[in-house]
Motif scaffolding. Structure first.
Motif, mmCIF file in Angstrom:
data_model
loop_
_atom_site.group_PDB
_atom_site.id
_atom_site.type_symbol
_atom_site.label_atom_id
_atom_site.label_comp_id
_atom_site.label_asym_id
_atom_site.label_seq_id
_atom_site.Cartn_x
_atom_site.Cartn_y
_atom_site.Cartn_z
ATOM 1 N N PRO A 135 -9.597 -8.025 11.263
ATOM 2 C CA PRO A 135 -10.878 -8.579 10.501
ATOM 3 C C PRO A 135 -11.319 -10.074 10.690
ATOM 4 N N ARG A 136 -12.389 -10.375 10.428
ATOM 5 C CA ARG A 136 -12.688 -11.768 10.781
ATOM 6 C C ARG A 136 -12.102 -12.354 9.473
ATOM 7 N N VAL A 137 -11.529 -13.737 9.769
ATOM 8 C CA VAL A 137 -10.877 -14.627 8.624
ATOM 9 C C VAL A 137 -11.876 -15.793 8.477
ATOM 10 N N ARG A 138 -12.567 -15.749 7.347
ATOM 11 C CA ARG A 138 -13.685 -17.043 7.031
ATOM 12 C C ARG A 138 -13.281 -17.828 5.692
ATOM 13 N N PRO A 139 -13.588 -18.898 5.526
ATOM 14 C CA PRO A 139 -13.434 -19.511 4.555
ATOM 15 C C PRO A 139 -13.759 -19.076 3.170
ATOM 16 N N GLU A 140 -14.963 -18.573 3.548
ATOM 17 C CA GLU A 140 -15.563 -18.076 2.397
ATOM 18 C C GLU A 140 -15.548 -16.495 2.065
ATOM 19 N N ASN A 141 -14.399 -16.108 2.469
ATOM 20 C CA ASN A 141 -13.885 -14.509 2.286
ATOM 21 C C ASN A 141 -13.930 -14.283 0.693
ATOM 22 N N HIS A 142 -14.865 -13.383 0.594
ATOM 23 C CA HIS A 142 -14.986 -13.043 -0.981
ATOM 24 C C HIS A 142 -14.359 -11.400 -1.140
ATOM 25 N N PRO A 143 -14.031 -11.185 -2.272
ATOM 26 C CA PRO A 143 -13.911 -9.484 -2.602
ATOM 27 C C PRO A 143 -15.127 -8.762 -2.100
ATOM 28 N N GLY A 144 -16.308 -9.242 -2.409
ATOM 29 C CA GLY A 144 -17.300 -8.421 -2.053
ATOM 30 C C GLY A 144 -17.882 -8.324 -0.733
ATOM 31 N N ASP A 145 -17.301 -9.151 0.211
ATOM 32 C CA ASP A 145 -17.288 -9.065 1.562
ATOM 33 C C ASP A 145 -17.297 -7.414 2.214
ATOM 34 N N ASP A 146 -16.042 -6.954 1.748
ATOM 35 C CA ASP A 146 -15.832 -5.655 2.135
ATOM 36 C C ASP A 146 -16.848 -4.641 1.582
ATOM 37 N N ARG A 147 -17.392 -4.879 0.531
ATOM 38 C CA ARG A 147 -18.392 -3.888 -0.035
ATOM 39 C C ARG A 147 -19.743 -4.004 0.775
ATOM 40 N N ILE A 148 -19.805 -5.271 1.064
ATOM 41 C CA ILE A 148 -21.321 -5.644 1.936
ATOM 42 C C ILE A 148 -21.222 -5.281 3.080
ATOM 43 N N THR A 149 -19.953 -5.334 3.709
ATOM 44 C CA THR A 149 -19.651 -4.811 5.314
ATOM 45 C C THR A 149 -19.843 -3.285 5.170
ATOM 46 N N GLY A 150 -19.457 -2.714 4.212
ATOM 47 C CA GLY A 150 -19.560 -1.144 4.253
ATOM 48 C C GLY A 150 -21.165 -0.895 4.087
ATOM 49 N N LEU A 151 -21.738 -1.473 3.032
ATOM 50 C CA LEU A 151 -23.006 -1.145 2.832
ATOM 51 C C LEU A 151 -23.880 -1.473 4.388
ATOM 52 N N ILE A 152 -23.388 -2.279 5.172
ATOM 53 C CA ILE A 152 -24.397 -2.846 6.268
ATOM 54 C C ILE A 152 -23.878 -1.640 7.629
ATOM 55 N N ARG A 153 -22.710 -1.223 7.553
ATOM 56 C CA ARG A 153 -22.145 -0.172 8.363
ATOM 57 C C ARG A 153 -23.152 1.202 7.910
ATOM 58 N N TRP A 154 -23.127 1.368 6.500
ATOM 59 C CA TRP A 154 -23.874 2.781 6.451
ATOM 60 C C TRP A 154 -25.331 2.544 6.710
ATOM 61 N N ALA A 155 -25.711 1.317 6.538
ATOM 62 C CA ALA A 155 -27.279 1.082 6.929
ATOM 63 C C ALA A 155 -27.517 1.293 8.609
ATOM 64 N N ALA A 156 -26.642 0.848 9.150
ATOM 65 C CA ALA A 156 -26.758 0.988 10.655
ATOM 66 C C ALA A 156 -26.528 2.412 11.087
ATOM 67 N N PHE A 157 -25.594 3.016 10.257
ATOM 68 C CA PHE A 157 -25.515 4.553 10.769
ATOM 69 C C PHE A 157 -26.715 5.219 10.311
ATOM 70 N N THR A 158 -27.507 4.946 9.331
ATOM 71 C CA THR A 158 -28.865 5.757 9.017
ATOM 72 C C THR A 158 -29.824 5.358 9.926
#
Length: 108
Positions: A3-26
């Motif tokens: 996984p990417r390590v970024r200084p602004e890594n937030h707990p919401g990153d995983d949810r947003i990444t999952g959301l973007i993956r579902w959007a790409a899948f659709t």
């Protein structure tokens, strides 16, 4: 892949990444379904491009909204220097606004 390590890594990153993956899948699934049901290839391509554009804009806005609170927090921690404007000068003298004492004659 790690996984990417970024200084602004937030707990919401995983949810947003999952959301973007579902959007790409659709974005990939919808054109397949449209072709399966007999939609023209041109219409399917247009739909796929539209979905991809909307997904890209949403991803951009989500990432920007993710960084905005961090930027606000950084600005709050930075001390601000107060600059006085033209009309907020300190000191005394004839250039200060308000009523002037001395003399009852009308200005004319």
């Amino acid at each position: 892949p790690s996984p990417r390590v970024r200084p602004e890594n937030h707990p919401g990153d995983d949810r947003i990444t999952g959301l973007i993956r579902w959007a790409a899948f659709t974005c990939a699934l919808v054109p397949v379904v449209l072709l399966w049901y007999g939609t023209s290839p041109a219409g399917t391509a247009g739909t796929a491009l539209g979905l991809a554009a909307v997904t890209a804009v949403c991803r951009l806005l989500l990432r920007r909204s993710e960084r905005y609170p961090a930027r606000l927090l950084a600005e709050e921690q930075t001390p601000r220097v107060h600059h006085r404007g033209r009309h907020q000068r300190t000191g005394t003298g004839a250039h200060r606004g308000g009523r002037h004492s001395g003399g009852n004659s009308p200005v004319g």
